[in-house]
Write an enzyme that holds these catalytic residues in place. Sequence first.
Site, PDB file in Angstrom:
ATOM      1  N   LYS A 104       0.838  -1.199   0.000  1.00 42.14           N
ATOM      2  CA  LYS A 104       0.000   0.000   0.000  1.00 42.14           C
ATOM      3  C   LYS A 104       0.872   1.246   0.000  1.00 42.14           C
ATOM      4  O   LYS A 104       1.880   1.306   0.717  1.00 42.14           O
ATOM      5  CB  LYS A 104      -0.929  -0.015   1.217  1.00 42.14           C
ATOM      6  CG  LYS A 104      -1.910   1.153   1.267  1.00 42.14           C
ATOM      7  CD  LYS A 104      -2.866   1.022   2.447  1.00 42.14           C
ATOM      8  CE  LYS A 104      -3.836   2.195   2.495  1.00 42.14           C
ATOM      9  NZ  LYS A 104      -4.813   2.080   3.607  1.00 42.14           N
ATOM     10  N   SER A 179      -9.453   2.348   2.765  1.00 43.33           N
ATOM     11  CA  SER A 179      -8.583   3.094   1.873  1.00 43.33           C
ATOM     12  C   SER A 179      -7.549   2.235   1.150  1.00 43.33           C
ATOM     13  O   SER A 179      -6.828   2.722   0.288  1.00 43.33           O
ATOM     14  CB  SER A 179      -7.846   4.179   2.670  1.00 43.33           C
ATOM     15  OG  SER A 179      -7.016   3.597   3.664  1.00 43.33           O
ATOM     16  N   SER A 203      -9.875   0.264   7.114  1.00 48.81           N
ATOM     17  CA  SER A 203      -9.343   0.391   5.753  1.00 48.81           C
ATOM     18  C   SER A 203      -8.733  -0.868   5.162  1.00 48.81           C
ATOM     19  O   SER A 203      -8.418  -0.901   3.976  1.00 48.81           O
ATOM     20  CB  SER A 203      -8.306   1.523   5.700  1.00 48.81           C
ATOM     21  OG  SER A 203      -8.941   2.765   5.774  1.00 48.81           O
TER      22      SER A 203
END
Length: 512
Positions: A104, A179, A203
């Site tokens: 990420k 996210s 997330s």
Amino acid sequence: MGDAKQSEFRKTPAVLLPSKSELTLISENLRLKCTVEEIDGFQEYFEGTMKVYQRINEIPEPQLPVKYPRTPGHRETKDNSWYWRCDITGADTGKLAGKTIGVKDNVAVAGVPMMNGNRQLEGYTPEFDATVVTRMLEAGGRIVGKTTCEDMCLSGTSWTSSSGPIPNPYCPTRAAGGSSSGSVSLVSRGEIDLAIGADQGGSIRIPCSWCGIVGLKPTFGLIPYTGAVPIEMTVDHLGPMTRTVADCALLLEVLAGYDNGTDPRQPPNIVVPPYSSMISKGVHGKRVGILKEGFDGVDEGVSTCVMDAAYKLREAGVVVEEVSVPLHTDGFAIWLPISYGAYTMMMKGNGNGENWKGHYCTSMQEALARGYNLRPHDISLPCKMLAVSCEYIAKNYQNKFYAKAQNINRLLTQAYDEALQTYDVLVMPTLPCTAMELPTEDISVSETLRLTFGMMKNVAPFNATGHPALTVNAGFCEGLPVGMMFVGRSFDDVMVMQMAHAFEKIRDQHNS
């Protein structure tokens, strides 16, 4: 030229001496009513302070290690789930040998550009590897890119990244969830084997629920956060995103463990069991509590799917009963003022904030500071909402509600702990609905914000309390994945994975 001669050269000052007018203006803004004599004294005193800052500027600071060679790679333009493609091969052997991994883009990879989904950080390239990156490479993993994430990771959906929206693999008009949006898309589609996500209010679990894969928010402090962009230090978690519980356990085994004090949230006596060899242990006789309040406000189709899935665990000899934790209803309300600490740490504190011991990523902090000062208006709608809301609360109510929410959070933690004295895990829908529609241009601001944060009632409370929480696909509702969340005792992540693995086998047998 000799050292003596070199020492005569004038050094560029690290901090400039403030003028008396600057100090007077600060005094006026703070309503301190400083006298002329006091301002004169402050300026004189600051000359000595400047020497201290100059010395701090000259002492080399410790750096996080970079252990494997890599090339910078390239910006991905064909698949928006990637922010940047690279190829970093780790050790020749290890637990992750042969596994491709996406990281990420709020987690630093040395030599690879980093954006954290927002324009303020674009152009920054860290010179260090996050601890989790080093651990995956040492275990033989192969990092093949940075995955797109939402703007500053402040969204439960997948449309706020400055590089554009990420559609759900099951329906292109719906959100993949955020996210950790790029990570979930790539793992769900089989483009990579494993991914790292970050979870401050769901997330990891939100996107994994909506895209039908496994996502674990581990026990708070089990995985070091060193080298990732913090949002709020008391709710920040990194964790695995995988297609199976077995892969989740394998990746957790590599990521978990003490990081020699660089992450102060970690107890030094962390024991990392062999998760991957323990998840197949039978769960016969274990007890599952179906959390009644976790089904409040949940869509009927989602509720039915999760309830049916939970009772299937009886096929593995599990005792399944309903349990009530009334304070869970207020869990989101307790988490929200705590999460607003993100503004102090991530925006005003330029990604690091203050008042904690550990490793500060100073180059990242400087890059964020430049970006915020240059173009503050370039942040996403949810980030603007956070800034305006937090400034209003701070101006009118100071830090009252943050402090009170942290105090009440102890009661919430105790409430879950009491339920977990009777039950080995609690179970509930991960989210109250299946994947939401991606917003269109004509949608209102209020409706857009509802789509961004309106799914967090069950996931966010466990960021506040720190309990391990894992989502696994329970089935489908009208063709879209439905997540079921298992929550366990702190540092009993293995029990959460054992129960999820047992359900996974039952589910797959029913589907075969």
